[in-house]
Design a protein around this motif. Structure first.
Motif, short mmCIF file in Angstrom:
data_model
loop_
_atom_site.label_atom_id
_atom_site.label_comp_id
_atom_site.label_asym_id
_atom_site.label_seq_id
_atom_site.Cartn_x
_atom_site.Cartn_y
_atom_site.Cartn_z
N ALA A 41 92.76 9.35 8.55
CA ALA A 41 91.39 8.82 8.53
C ALA A 41 90.77 8.88 9.92
O ALA A 41 89.59 9.24 10.08
CB ALA A 41 91.39 7.40 8.00
N LEU A 42 91.55 8.54 10.94
CA LEU A 42 91.03 8.61 12.31
C LEU A 42 90.83 10.05 12.75
O LEU A 42 89.88 10.37 13.48
CB LEU A 42 91.99 7.90 13.26
N ALA A 43 91.70 10.95 12.30
CA ALA A 43 91.53 12.37 12.60
C ALA A 43 90.24 12.90 12.01
O ALA A 43 89.52 13.68 12.65
CB ALA A 43 92.72 13.17 12.08
N ALA A 44 89.92 12.47 10.79
CA ALA A 44 88.69 12.91 10.14
C ALA A 44 87.46 12.48 10.95
O ALA A 44 86.47 13.21 11.02
CB ALA A 44 88.61 12.35 8.73
N LEU A 45 87.53 11.30 11.53
CA LEU A 45 86.41 10.81 12.34
C LEU A 45 86.34 11.50 13.70
O LEU A 45 85.32 11.42 14.38
CB LEU A 45 86.55 9.29 12.54
N SER A 46 87.43 12.16 14.11
CA SER A 46 87.51 12.79 15.43
C SER A 46 87.50 14.31 15.36
O SER A 46 87.79 14.97 16.37
CB SER A 46 88.77 12.31 16.15
N ASP A 47 87.24 14.87 14.15
CA ASP A 47 87.28 16.32 13.96
C ASP A 47 88.63 16.90 14.32
O ASP A 47 88.74 18.01 14.86
CB ASP A 47 86.18 17.02 14.78
N ALA A 48 89.68 16.16 14.02
CA ALA A 48 91.05 16.64 14.23
C ALA A 48 91.71 16.82 12.87
O ALA A 48 91.17 16.44 11.83
CB ALA A 48 91.82 15.64 15.09
N THR A 49 92.90 17.41 12.88
CA THR A 49 93.69 17.56 11.67
C THR A 49 95.08 16.98 11.92
O THR A 49 95.54 16.87 13.06
CB THR A 49 93.82 19.03 11.25
N LEU A 50 95.75 16.63 10.84
CA LEU A 50 97.07 16.03 10.93
C LEU A 50 98.04 16.80 10.04
O LEU A 50 97.77 17.01 8.85
CB LEU A 50 97.03 14.57 10.49
N ASP A 51 99.16 17.22 10.60
CA ASP A 51 100.28 17.72 9.81
C ASP A 51 101.26 16.57 9.62
O ASP A 51 101.59 15.85 10.58
CB ASP A 51 100.98 18.87 10.53
N ALA A 52 101.71 16.40 8.38
CA ALA A 52 102.64 15.30 8.06
C ALA A 52 103.92 15.90 7.52
O ALA A 52 103.92 16.60 6.50
CB ALA A 52 102.02 14.36 7.03
N VAL A 53 105.03 15.63 8.20
CA VAL A 53 106.33 16.19 7.84
C VAL A 53 107.18 15.12 7.17
O VAL A 53 107.28 13.99 7.67
CB VAL A 53 107.05 16.73 9.10
N GLU A 54 107.79 15.50 6.06
CA GLU A 54 108.68 14.58 5.35
C GLU A 54 109.80 15.39 4.72
O GLU A 54 109.56 16.40 4.05
CB GLU A 54 107.93 13.79 4.29
N LYS A 55 111.02 14.94 4.92
CA LYS A 55 112.19 15.68 4.46
C LYS A 55 112.38 15.60 2.95
O LYS A 55 112.84 16.57 2.32
CB LYS A 55 113.43 15.15 5.18
N THR A 56 112.04 14.47 2.34
CA THR A 56 112.31 14.24 0.92
C THR A 56 111.10 14.58 0.07
O THR A 56 110.01 14.04 0.30
CB THR A 56 112.70 12.77 0.70
N PRO A 57 111.25 15.44 -0.93
CA PRO A 57 110.09 15.85 -1.73
C PRO A 57 109.34 14.70 -2.39
O PRO A 57 108.11 14.69 -2.41
CB PRO A 57 110.70 16.80 -2.78
N HIS A 58 110.06 13.72 -2.95
CA HIS A 58 109.34 12.65 -3.65
C HIS A 58 108.56 11.78 -2.67
O HIS A 58 107.48 11.27 -3.00
CB HIS A 58 110.30 11.81 -4.50
N ARG A 59 109.06 11.60 -1.44
CA ARG A 59 108.30 10.86 -0.44
C ARG A 59 107.13 11.69 0.07
O ARG A 59 106.06 11.15 0.39
CB ARG A 59 109.22 10.45 0.71
N ALA A 60 107.31 13.00 0.13
CA ALA A 60 106.19 13.87 0.50
C ALA A 60 105.05 13.74 -0.51
O ALA A 60 103.87 13.76 -0.13
CB ALA A 60 106.66 15.32 0.60
N GLU A 61 105.41 13.57 -1.77
CA GLU A 61 104.38 13.40 -2.79
C GLU A 61 103.64 12.07 -2.59
O GLU A 61 102.41 11.99 -2.83
CB GLU A 61 105.00 13.46 -4.18
N LEU A 62 104.34 11.05 -2.16
CA LEU A 62 103.68 9.78 -1.86
C LEU A 62 102.66 9.94 -0.72
O LEU A 62 101.59 9.34 -0.74
CB LEU A 62 104.72 8.72 -1.48
N ILE A 63 103.01 10.77 0.27
CA ILE A 63 102.07 11.01 1.37
C ILE A 63 100.83 11.72 0.85
O ILE A 63 99.70 11.38 1.24
CB ILE A 63 102.75 11.86 2.48
N ARG A 64 101.02 12.71 0.00
CA ARG A 64 99.86 13.44 -0.55
C ARG A 64 98.93 12.48 -1.29
O ARG A 64 97.70 12.57 -1.16
CB ARG A 64 100.34 14.55 -1.48
N LYS A 65 99.50 11.57 -2.06
CA LYS A 65 98.67 10.62 -2.79
C LYS A 65 97.95 9.67 -1.84
O LYS A 65 96.80 9.28 -2.08
CB LYS A 65 99.53 9.82 -3.78
N ALA A 66 98.63 9.28 -0.75
CA ALA A 66 98.03 8.32 0.19
C ALA A 66 96.94 8.96 1.04
O ALA A 66 96.12 8.23 1.61
CB ALA A 66 99.12 7.74 1.09
#
Length: 478
Positions: free
Chosen positions: A310-335
């Motif tokens: 959300a802060l990146a969106a306000l700053s014209d930045a982008t965020l890469d989010a790394v997660e080892k576990t697929p089901h937790r990665a899906e939680l990040i996508r939803k969030a």
């Protein structure tokens, strides 16, 4: 009349005595019906014992499924979390009251005894109600014989209050202050020792920290930047503005925050204020040059990634989010729906990413000793032997982050633990090997008092009302 005169009773002819039936032992009284709040609490405790489940994940589902609301839901919540949190103390008391070792008691009966003992020692529930309701649960699950045993044990527990039992089962306070505080605040001794080392005290600061860790915390919410303000969130929920985070709100009332409309609509989320402050610290640290590519290297389940996104969106930045576990990665996508966040399933130690990031967050896996008040059963699951392997992983992740950040870029190392081996020990070793500069992180926690001598920041429940979060910000040499 004189002393030789017989009384009317003595002059009656004796009659043969009729045999009476033997007196029946009434046994424990049986309440007319089972208590739904206590049943939900016991079923949750059974899931924690049998399946290594987490109480804060199991109980809300049971309350919804069984439509337990209001005062019953509040009682179930207090009994569940309180019993799970106080398990060590309760077991010591029950061991003193039982004629058999705890290891020989049926698990279901032992969980019920813990539930009953918690009510007797740490709530205002009348003793007769605590004993009778617990015995009824045992009878329903394991029969009358087990119910009689439970009744006998719990009646012995009623012989003293909590202070009296602590005096009996705890180590001597004068000769073993850490052991005494550990028992009296329901902590494993090794955890109390770790707190003492982090605080540099065995006295009042340690007592205050352990006492704060032994109470149920209030819920902290975060307002999504750019979508809703903290003032609006507080007005909608009836909560109070957080003292330090500009996006935080504290909810004094109980209940499941997932039921709030603002949470379901992703305008707000549950996040401890300390976690908010650590993520914000990374964005507040001054940076020379570009500030467009951000990375969350250990992003699951997505709370900090959502804030940074959300802060990146306000700053014209982008965020890469790394997660080892697929089901937790899906939680990040939803969030992070609708945010400039790209989720990658990879191991943060070797994620296969192109370097050159401007800001990197390492919210590393840890013992979680800083959030024991929110995960009440965790203190009895973690072992001292867990620390070495976690510290090794933490060093590897922090080293990877410093490889991925550009020269002059910033890395925030965050763990929810005060254990020195996971905090200053990790940072000092990695900084020494990589030459990374350790910034005075206190500067990026504006308005937060009692941050110590620096350069790192260690938050505490008894000082700041947050989880015991640790944060250190490092700069890669140019």
């Amino acid at each position: 009349m004189n002393g030789s005169t017989s009384s009317p009773r003595s002059s009656r002819p004796s009659r043969p005595r009729r045999p009476h039936p033997p007196k029946r032992n009434p046994g424990p009284e049986r309440p007319p019906q089972e208590d739904p709040a206590r049943r939900a609490a016991l079923d949750t405790l059974r899931a924690v014992t049998k399946r290594d489940a987490y109480a804060n994940l199991v109980l809300p589902g049971l309350l919804r499924e069984r439509r337990i609301t209001g005062r019953d839901a509040a009682l179930a919540t207090e009994l569940t979390y309180g019993t799970a949190r106080a398990r060590g103390l309760l077991d010591a008391v029950l061991a003193a009251c039982s004629d058999r070792p705890l290891a020989e008691i049926d698990d279901a009966v032992l969980d019920a005894l813990r539930l009953g003992a918690y009510q007797l020692l740490r709530t205002r529930v009348p003793a007769h109600a605590a004993v009778a309701s617990t015995v009824d649960l045992v009878r329903a699950d394991r029969g009358s014989g087990a119910a009689g045993f439970a009744n006998a044990v719990l009646r012995r527990v009623t012989g003293q209050d909590e202070a009296g039992w602590i005096d009996e089962v705890a180590p001597d306070e004068e000769s073993d202050p850490i052991g005494y505080l550990a028992m009296s605040t329901a902590h494993p001794r090794w955890v109390a020792q770790a707190f003492a080392e982090a605080l540099g005290s065995r006295g009042e600061p340690l007592r205050a920290a352990l006492a704060a860790d032994d109470t149920r915390p209030i819920v902290h919410l975060i307002a999504r930047p750019g979508e809703i303000s903290a003032d609006e969130l507080a007005a909608i929920t009836g909560g109070d503005l957080a003292p330090y985070s500009p996006y935080g709100v504290h909810l004094a009332d109980g209940g499941d925050p997932a039921d709030l409309d603002v949470v379901r609509e992703r305008l707000a989320a549950v996040q401890d204020e300390g976690s908010q402050l650590c993520a914000l610290a990374l964005t507040r640290a001054p940076l020379e040059g570009t500030d467009e590519r951000w990375l969350d290297l250990c992003a699951g389940p997505g709370g900090k990634a959502a804030l940074l996104g959300a802060l990146a969106a306000l700053s014209d930045a982008t965020l890469d989010a790394v997660e080892k576990t697929p089901h937790r990665a899906e939680l990040i996508r939803k969030a992070t729906i609708g945010l400039p966040v790209d989720v990658r399933v990879a191991d943060g130690r070797d994620p296969g990413l192109d370097g050159g990031y401007d800001r990197v967050l390492v919210d590393a896996p840890c013992t979680g000793l800083g959030a024991l008040r929110r995960r009440p059963e965790a203190r009895w699951r973690r072992q001292p032997s867990d620390v070495a392997a976690l510290a090794k992983l933490q060093r590897e992740l922090l080293t990877s982050a410093l490889d991925l950040v550009r020269p002059g870029g910033l890395v925030a190392y965050v763990v929810c633990s005060p254990h020195l081996a996971e905090t200053v020990g990790v940072v000092a070793e990695v900084a020494r090997k990589t030459g990374a500069e350790r910034l005075d992180t206190r500067e990026f926690f504006p308005g937060v008092p009692n941050l110590g001598d620096g350069p790192q920041v260690q938050l505490w429940p008894h000082e700041h009302g947050t989880d015991a979060m640790f944060c250190a910000i490092l700069r890669r040499p140019a």
